[in-house]
Scaffold this motif. Sequence first.
Motif, PDB file in Angstrom:
ATOM      1  N   ASP A   1       0.854  -1.163  -0.016  1.00 53.91           N
ATOM      2  CA  ASP A   1       0.024   0.253  -0.037  1.00 53.91           C
ATOM      3  C   ASP A   1       0.903   1.258   0.048  1.00 53.91           C
ATOM      4  O   ASP A   1       1.679   1.377   0.886  1.00 53.91           O
ATOM      5  N   PRO A   2       0.947   2.357  -1.065  1.00 52.74           N
ATOM      6  CA  PRO A   2       1.660   3.326  -1.045  1.00 52.74           C
ATOM      7  C   PRO A   2       1.421   4.402  -0.087  1.00 52.74           C
ATOM      8  O   PRO A   2       2.249   5.266   0.048  1.00 52.74           O
ATOM      9  N   THR A   3       0.242   4.285   0.856  1.00 54.23           N
ATOM     10  CA  THR A   3      -0.107   5.171   1.760  1.00 54.23           C
ATOM     11  C   THR A   3       0.328   4.713   2.821  1.00 54.23           C
ATOM     12  O   THR A   3       1.071   5.576   3.729  1.00 54.23           O
ATOM     13  N   THR A   4       0.139   3.574   3.426  1.00 54.24           N
ATOM     14  CA  THR A   4       0.494   3.092   4.719  1.00 54.24           C
ATOM     15  C   THR A   4       1.808   2.476   4.706  1.00 54.24           C
ATOM     16  O   THR A   4       2.331   1.934   5.720  1.00 54.24           O
ATOM     17  N   ARG A   5       2.460   1.959   3.612  1.00 56.02           N
ATOM     18  CA  ARG A   5       3.707   1.130   3.319  1.00 56.02           C
ATOM     19  C   ARG A   5       3.471  -0.116   4.004  1.00 56.02           C
ATOM     20  O   ARG A   5       4.474  -0.616   4.596  1.00 56.02           O
TER      21      ARG A   5
END
Length: 381
Positions: A272-276
Motif C-alpha cells: 500500500d503506497p499510503t501506509t507502506r
Amino acid sequence: MPPSPSSCLAAHQVDAPSLAHRSAAAASLFVCSNLLRLNRPFILATALSLALGWALPSHAQAPAAAPSAPPVIVATSTEARDNVTLNVIGNGVARQSVTLYPAVAGEVADVSFRTGQKVKAGQVLFRLVDRSQRLAADLAAARVDAAQVLARRYEGTRGTGAVPENVVDEARVALRAAQIELEQAREAVADRVVRAPFDGVLGLPSVEAGDRVTTDTALVTLDDQRVLRLDFEVPEAYLSRVAARQSLTAVNPAYPQRTFEGEITEIDSRVDPTTRNVRVRATLPNSDDLLRSGMSFQVQLQLPGQAYVSVPELALQWGRDGSFVWAVRNGNAVQVAARPVRRTAGRVLIDGDLKAGENVVVEGVQRLRADRPVRVIGNGS
C-alpha cells in the motif's frame, strides 16, 4: 637595627632550601631594597635577580614525564540474531462467508432453519409462495406430452408420403419448444426456493413467513467457520522476513487466556503506497467452533533475522564520521566504525569490523586516543 647593604647581599646569596625560606628571603629583599636605593644601582639589580631565581619552583626545570595509559572498563561483545517479535491487529473472516438474497421477488412462505444451525450444501432454507409457478410448470408439462404424441405420430408416417416432410419437421420443433417452456417453468419454481450453497453455520434470519422480499433483501448469512481466515498487515520493512507456511499465534479478547495457532497462507502482491504495509492472510483452525467471522485478534509473529555483534549501549560512541566503538586489541585502543542495527534490552546490535568475543570500552572513553595503550581495570560484561 636595620641590616647593612653588605649583609643583605650576603643573605640573598644563600640557596633557600624550601619555598618558605625563599618567601622569607623575598620579604627581606623588600627591606634591603629600601636601604640600598641610595647606593650603587648594580647592587639592587643583583639582589632582585637572586630573589626572582629563588621564587621559581625547582621542579619547573625537570623534564615532563611520559603520559600513563588511561584506565578503562571493558565488556565482551557477543553474537546475537536480529530476531523481531511483531505484534499487529488482525481481522478474522470465515473461510467461506456469504449473505443470501432471493433470486426473485415474492412472499416468504416458510423459514426452514433456526439461528446457529449447521446446514449442508443444498439444504432448503427459505421457500417463497410459488402456486402460479407450479401451475405454469404443470401446463408446460402437458404441452410437452401433447407435442410428443404428435411428433411420434408424424414420425411413423415418414417415407409413406401420408404426411409432408415439412409437417413432420414442424412437429419436432414444436416438441422442442414445449420442452424448453417446461424447463423455464421448473426454473421459476426453483427460483422460489433458497438453498445453502455450501456447508456452514447460519446467522439470524432477517425475514419471517409472510414478509414480502425483493432481490435486494438480505435473508441470512452463512459462514463456513471450520477454518478462519486471518487478515492483517505487515510493515514493508519486514516483508523479506515473511513467508508462506510461517507459524503465528493469535489472541482474541473473548478468550484472553487462550492462544490460537495458525500459519500464513497468502501474501499480497502489492504494498500500500499510503501506509507502506502489505496485506497478509493466515488460517486459524476452529475445530472447537469458538471463533466467529469478524472477530479481532492480537497477532504475534516471530520474524527471524541475521546474526550481528552485540555490545552494551555504553560502548557505542558518535563522532564526526558517524558511530563507532573503542575495541581493545593487543593492549591498544582501536576505533572501529559500527553501524547500529537495533537496540534491545540495554544492548545494541552493530554492523562493522568487530568480531564476537572482542573487548570494547564501556567506561573511560573520554581519554582514549587511537592506537594508544590502555590499562584495563575491570570487565563490565
